[in-house]
Design a protein around this motif. Structure first.
Motif, PDB file in Angstrom:
ATOM      1  N   HIS A   1       0.829  -1.211   0.000  1.00  0.00           N
ATOM      2  CA  HIS A   1       0.000   0.000   0.000  1.00  0.00           C
ATOM      3  C   HIS A   1       0.868   1.269   0.000  1.00  0.00           C
ATOM      4  CE1 HIS A   1      -3.783  -2.153   0.696  1.00  0.00           C
ATOM      5  NE2 HIS A   1      -3.190  -2.830   1.668  1.00  0.00           N
ATOM      6  N   THR A   2       1.918   1.263   0.818  1.00  0.00           N
ATOM      7  CA  THR A   2       2.746   2.468   0.973  1.00  0.00           C
ATOM      8  C   THR A   2       3.817   2.600  -0.101  1.00  0.00           C
ATOM      9  OG1 THR A   2       4.333   1.338   2.422  1.00  0.00           O
ATOM     10  CG2 THR A   2       2.413   2.371   3.467  1.00  0.00           C
ATOM     11  N   GLY A   3       4.163   1.458  -0.732  1.00  0.00           N
ATOM     12  CA  GLY A   3       5.225   1.488  -1.738  1.00  0.00           C
ATOM     13  C   GLY A   3       6.621   1.508  -1.139  1.00  0.00           C
ATOM     14  N   GLU A   4       6.719   1.367   0.170  1.00  0.00           N
ATOM     15  CA  GLU A   4       8.017   1.400   0.842  1.00  0.00           C
ATOM     16  C   GLU A   4       8.867   0.192   0.453  1.00  0.00           C
ATOM     17  OE1 GLU A   4       9.900   1.424   5.374  1.00  0.00           O
ATOM     18  OE2 GLU A   4       7.803   0.875   5.032  1.00  0.00           O
ATOM     19  N   LYS A   5      10.152   0.455   0.150  1.00  0.00           N
ATOM     20  CA  LYS A   5      11.104  -0.602  -0.183  1.00  0.00           C
ATOM     21  C   LYS A   5      12.417  -0.308   0.548  1.00  0.00           C
ATOM     22  CE  LYS A   5       9.156  -1.754  -4.711  1.00  0.00           C
ATOM     23  NZ  LYS A   5       9.431  -1.920  -6.155  1.00  0.00           N
ATOM     24  N   PRO A   6      12.499  -0.740   1.814  1.00  0.00           N
ATOM     25  CA  PRO A   6      13.641  -0.338   2.646  1.00  0.00           C
ATOM     26  C   PRO A   6      14.920  -1.155   2.465  1.00  0.00           C
ATOM     27  CG  PRO A   6      12.091  -1.623   3.929  1.00  0.00           C
ATOM     28  CD  PRO A   6      11.490  -1.483   2.566  1.00  0.00           C
ATOM     29  N   PHE A   7      14.877  -2.215   1.658  1.00  0.00           N
ATOM     30  CA  PHE A   7      16.036  -3.093   1.529  1.00  0.00           C
ATOM     31  C   PHE A   7      16.708  -2.905   0.165  1.00  0.00           C
ATOM     32  CE2 PHE A   7      12.877  -5.157   4.275  1.00  0.00           C
ATOM     33  CZ  PHE A   7      13.601  -5.184   5.459  1.00  0.00           C
ATOM     34  N   THR A   8      17.994  -2.542   0.179  1.00  0.00           N
ATOM     35  CA  THR A   8      18.736  -2.206  -1.039  1.00  0.00           C
ATOM     36  C   THR A   8      19.833  -3.221  -1.320  1.00  0.00           C
ATOM     37  OG1 THR A   8      18.349   0.140  -0.616  1.00  0.00           O
ATOM     38  CG2 THR A   8      20.058  -0.404  -2.222  1.00  0.00           C
ATOM     39  N   CYS A   9      19.938  -3.665  -2.571  1.00  0.00           N
ATOM     40  CA  CYS A   9      21.001  -4.588  -2.978  1.00  0.00           C
ATOM     41  C   CYS A   9      22.320  -3.817  -3.061  1.00  0.00           C
ATOM     42  CB  CYS A   9      20.672  -5.216  -4.330  1.00  0.00           C
ATOM     43  SG  CYS A   9      22.021  -6.231  -4.996  1.00  0.00           S
ATOM     44  N   GLU A  10      23.342  -4.343  -2.414  1.00  0.00           N
ATOM     45  CA  GLU A  10      24.636  -3.662  -2.393  1.00  0.00           C
ATOM     46  C   GLU A  10      25.379  -3.759  -3.721  1.00  0.00           C
ATOM     47  OE1 GLU A  10      27.698  -6.347  -0.165  1.00  0.00           O
ATOM     48  OE2 GLU A  10      25.697  -6.908   0.565  1.00  0.00           O
ATOM     49  N   TYR A  11      24.910  -4.673  -4.605  1.00  0.00           N
ATOM     50  CA  TYR A  11      25.594  -4.864  -5.878  1.00  0.00           C
ATOM     51  C   TYR A  11      25.020  -4.004  -7.007  1.00  0.00           C
ATOM     52  CZ  TYR A  11      27.459  -8.985  -3.506  1.00  0.00           C
ATOM     53  OH  TYR A  11      28.066  -9.827  -2.616  1.00  0.00           O
ATOM     54  N   CYS A  12      23.678  -3.878  -7.059  1.00  0.00           N
ATOM     55  CA  CYS A  12      23.061  -3.158  -8.178  1.00  0.00           C
ATOM     56  C   CYS A  12      22.113  -2.051  -7.738  1.00  0.00           C
ATOM     57  CB  CYS A  12      22.324  -4.139  -9.092  1.00  0.00           C
ATOM     58  SG  CYS A  12      20.874  -4.915  -8.315  1.00  0.00           S
ATOM     59  N   LYS A  13      21.974  -1.856  -6.422  1.00  0.00           N
ATOM     60  CA  LYS A  13      21.129  -0.802  -5.844  1.00  0.00           C
ATOM     61  C   LYS A  13      19.630  -1.014  -6.090  1.00  0.00           C
ATOM     62  CE  LYS A  13      24.916   0.965  -4.496  1.00  0.00           C
ATOM     63  NZ  LYS A  13      25.356   0.638  -3.113  1.00  0.00           N
ATOM     64  N   ARG A  14      19.245  -2.194  -6.569  1.00  0.00           N
ATOM     65  CA  ARG A  14      17.822  -2.515  -6.698  1.00  0.00           C
ATOM     66  C   ARG A  14      17.213  -2.587  -5.300  1.00  0.00           C
ATOM     67  NH1 ARG A  14      15.357  -7.850  -9.820  1.00  0.00           N
ATOM     68  NH2 ARG A  14      13.173  -7.508  -9.265  1.00  0.00           N
ATOM     69  N   ILE A  15      15.974  -2.120  -5.146  1.00  0.00           N
ATOM     70  CA  ILE A  15      15.357  -2.067  -3.819  1.00  0.00           C
ATOM     71  C   ILE A  15      14.193  -3.049  -3.705  1.00  0.00           C
ATOM     72  CG2 ILE A  15      16.084   0.273  -3.265  1.00  0.00           C
ATOM     73  CD1 ILE A  15      13.380   1.294  -4.204  1.00  0.00           C
ATOM     74  N   PHE A  16      13.950  -3.498  -2.463  1.00  0.00           N
ATOM     75  CA  PHE A  16      12.943  -4.518  -2.208  1.00  0.00           C
ATOM     76  C   PHE A  16      12.122  -4.162  -0.971  1.00  0.00           C
ATOM     77  CE2 PHE A  16      16.372  -6.423  -4.518  1.00  0.00           C
ATOM     78  CZ  PHE A  16      15.754  -7.277  -5.426  1.00  0.00           C
ATOM     79  N   SER A  17      10.886  -4.617  -0.956  1.00  0.00           N
ATOM     80  CA  SER A  17      10.008  -4.385   0.194  1.00  0.00           C
ATOM     81  C   SER A  17      10.160  -5.474   1.245  1.00  0.00           C
ATOM     82  CB  SER A  17       8.544  -4.322  -0.265  1.00  0.00           C
ATOM     83  OG  SER A  17       8.168  -5.529  -0.910  1.00  0.00           O
ATOM     84  N   ASP A  18      10.746  -6.604   0.855  1.00  0.00           N
ATOM     85  CA  ASP A  18      10.858  -7.764   1.737  1.00  0.00           C
ATOM     86  C   ASP A  18      12.331  -8.187   1.820  1.00  0.00           C
ATOM     87  OD1 ASP A  18      10.793 -10.217   2.982  1.00  0.00           O
ATOM     88  OD2 ASP A  18       9.035 -10.938   1.912  1.00  0.00           O
ATOM     89  N   LYS A  19      12.854  -8.368   3.013  1.00  0.00           N
ATOM     90  CA  LYS A  19      14.258  -8.730   3.193  1.00  0.00           C
ATOM     91  C   LYS A  19      14.571 -10.092   2.580  1.00  0.00           C
ATOM     92  CE  LYS A  19      17.945  -8.870   6.642  1.00  0.00           C
ATOM     93  NZ  LYS A  19      18.303  -8.719   8.079  1.00  0.00           N
ATOM     94  N   SER A  20      13.629 -11.034   2.677  1.00  0.00           N
ATOM     95  CA  SER A  20      13.863 -12.372   2.127  1.00  0.00           C
ATOM     96  C   SER A  20      14.044 -12.318   0.617  1.00  0.00           C
ATOM     97  CB  SER A  20      12.703 -13.309   2.481  1.00  0.00           C
ATOM     98  OG  SER A  20      11.488 -12.866   1.917  1.00  0.00           O
ATOM     99  N   ASN A  21      13.298 -11.420  -0.053  1.00  0.00           N
ATOM    100  CA  ASN A  21      13.455 -11.270  -1.500  1.00  0.00           C
ATOM    101  C   ASN A  21      14.807 -10.665  -1.852  1.00  0.00           C
ATOM    102  OD1 ASN A  21      10.955 -12.358  -2.129  1.00  0.00           O
ATOM    103  ND2 ASN A  21       9.902 -10.394  -2.051  1.00  0.00           N
ATOM    104  N   LEU A  22      15.299  -9.767  -1.004  1.00  0.00           N
ATOM    105  CA  LEU A  22      16.634  -9.203  -1.209  1.00  0.00           C
ATOM    106  C   LEU A  22      17.692 -10.293  -1.106  1.00  0.00           C
ATOM    107  CD1 LEU A  22      18.790  -6.987  -1.429  1.00  0.00           C
ATOM    108  CD2 LEU A  22      18.547  -6.622   1.031  1.00  0.00           C
ATOM    109  N   ILE A  23      17.576 -11.144  -0.084  1.00  0.00           N
ATOM    110  CA  ILE A  23      18.551 -12.227   0.110  1.00  0.00           C
ATOM    111  C   ILE A  23      18.579 -13.155  -1.100  1.00  0.00           C
ATOM    112  CG2 ILE A  23      19.069 -14.279   1.498  1.00  0.00           C
ATOM    113  CD1 ILE A  23      17.944 -12.708   3.920  1.00  0.00           C
ATOM    114  N   LYS A  24      17.389 -13.507  -1.614  1.00  0.00           N
ATOM    115  CA  LYS A  24      17.304 -14.365  -2.805  1.00  0.00           C
ATOM    116  C   LYS A  24      17.933 -13.672  -4.008  1.00  0.00           C
ATOM    117  CE  LYS A  24      13.008 -16.606  -1.320  1.00  0.00           C
ATOM    118  NZ  LYS A  24      11.556 -16.723  -1.584  1.00  0.00           N
TER     119      LYS A  24
END
Length: 246
Positions: free
Chosen positions: A87-110
């Motif tokens: 709903h909010t569009g918040e994506k607090p997790f950032t990939c250190e390699y390509c700067k892509r952002i994610f709303s879920d930490k588990s998706n960032l890890i994958k």
């Protein structure tokens, strides 16, 4: 101790330090494997009481965490937190390699595994390796024959949830995938994708022997048999090297 950051309690197994006795007890169970909290509905046991409470909700169906933006409810607080970001569009997790952002930490890890190429999970039956636990679980069912997803309309069961979802449509007649060029609808997404090519003329599959092109991969496979004498030749494939690419 919150102010002084003092941690006087030491783990006897790994020398990790803690400020609270309860936290130390929980940590020690990671060494001993102790699981003192038992589910009254099934045989599962847990090392932490909070984990047991979450598990029990899978039996009771309780969903005490409600979204303030819509009517959806959730069994765990972190699932609600992740949902609210839709709903909010918040994506607090950032990939250190390509700067892509994610709303879920588990998706960032994958996602990060696509950069590192790491595949830390190994199948105990064939030593095939995987980057994601979900893919390993699905793969292991090819060895065990486990089919945990049962159809509510008939007696068939399936090893993967998406296969069950597709099968159920043979009972309900549901066809959720609509063609943007005509009025036809389909029960499977790949059937729609193949159908759309009858409108666009796209033929993405090329025969390696004669360069003839096809709109459908299955038709390419049938065609290649005319070159190989009825035997399908698989190139670049080895039982020892086949790993998931996710």
């Amino acid at each position: 101790m919150i102010h002084t950051k003092e941690k006087p309690l030491v783990c006897e197994y790994c020398e990790k330090i803690f400020s609270q006795k309860s936290t130390l007890r929980k940590h020690i169970r990671t060494h001993t494997g102790e699981k003192p909290f038992a589910c009254k509905h099934c045989e599962k046991t847990f090392s932490e009481k909070s984990t047991l409470r979450k598990h029990i909700r899978t039996h009771t169906g309780e969903k005490p965490f409600a979204c303030k933006y819509c009517e959806k409810t959730f069994s765990t607080k972190w699932t609600l937190t992740t949902h609210i970001r839709t709903h909010t569009g918040e994506k607090p997790f950032t990939c250190e390699y390509c700067k892509r952002i994610f709303s879920d930490k588990s998706n960032l890890i994958k996602h990060k595994l696509t950069h590192t190429g790491e595949k830390p999970l190994t199948c105990e039956y064939c030593e095939k390796i995987f980057s994601q636990k979900s893919n390993l679980i699905k793969h292991k069912r090819t060895h065990t024959g486990e089919k945990p997803f049962a159809c509510k309309y008939c007696e068939e069961s399936f090893s993967q949830k998406w296969t069950l979802t597709t099968h159920i449509r043979t009972h309900t007649g549901e066809k959720p995938f609509a063609c943007e060029y005509c009025e036809k609808t389909f029960s499977r997404k790949w059937t729609l994708t193949t159908h759309i090519r009858t409108h666009t003329g796209e033929k993405p599959f090329t025969c390696e022997y004669c360069k003839r092109i096809f709109s459908d991969k299955s038709n390419l496979i049938k065609h290649k048999l005319t070159h190989t004498g009825g035997k399908l030749k698989k190139k670049g494939y080895s039982k020892k090297t086949r790993n998931d690419t996710h």
